[in-house]
Design a protein around this motif. Sequence first.
Motif: not given
Length: 238
Positions: A119-133
């Motif tokens: 998340k620090r290296r890729f500002p394009a990652i939306d930290d409100k939409r992290i999913y896990v499966t």
Amino acid sequence: MGSWQAARFRESVGTLPYQLYVPDSLLAEKFPLVLFLHGAADSGTDNGQQMSVPESHLFVLPKNQAKYPCFFLAPQAPQGEPGGDGTWSGLDWAASNSTQRATPTAPMLLTLDLLRDLKRRFPAIDDKRIYVTGISMGGFGTWDAITREPETFAAAIPICGGGDPATVSRIASLPIWAWHDSGDNVISVNRTRQMVAALRAAGGEPLYTETSQYGHRAWRAAYKHAALLPWLFAHKRS
């Protein structure tokens, strides 16, 4: 099309191999990230075997990236023995019940720290939409991850896994769609039933799909279900 990056994340507790899919047009918008946790058979250090289940590739198929562009993260745990320190949860999936460890295993700790690093290296990652499966051992890992850091994830899809029912009060409000097969001869379907029952008793409203023709491979039904991706990507942390 996006691109793949193969790398290793290092901290004092160890090294975590991982594969990362990066979508196109990073400057245009923010994208969700899907964390995939593999099963025991795909453990190792080669940084490739964790991609061996073809059904898990649905997130990066061109037709799905066109509609639901996302980062896709697939780390690799070193061990696949029930209860091993090198697994995602450290729990014995052959047992009828488990108590969550006081601290995460090294692979889980590294994975959660890797998410923060990405998340620090890729500002394009939306930290409100992290999913896990995750599947099998990774299904246990999915339950472990969300109960340890419920504030990190927007939704979860644990498949043929299980966990510690005493921990679910932490995730009662988290959108969860659990899957298991009634004929699973590797991990008892009761492990998922216990988690779902505990969640509902705690006020949660998890979705639960129990198949009857896939044995230990309930992910074959889950990852081809037409409603899975729309359901997953509809969720966003407030």
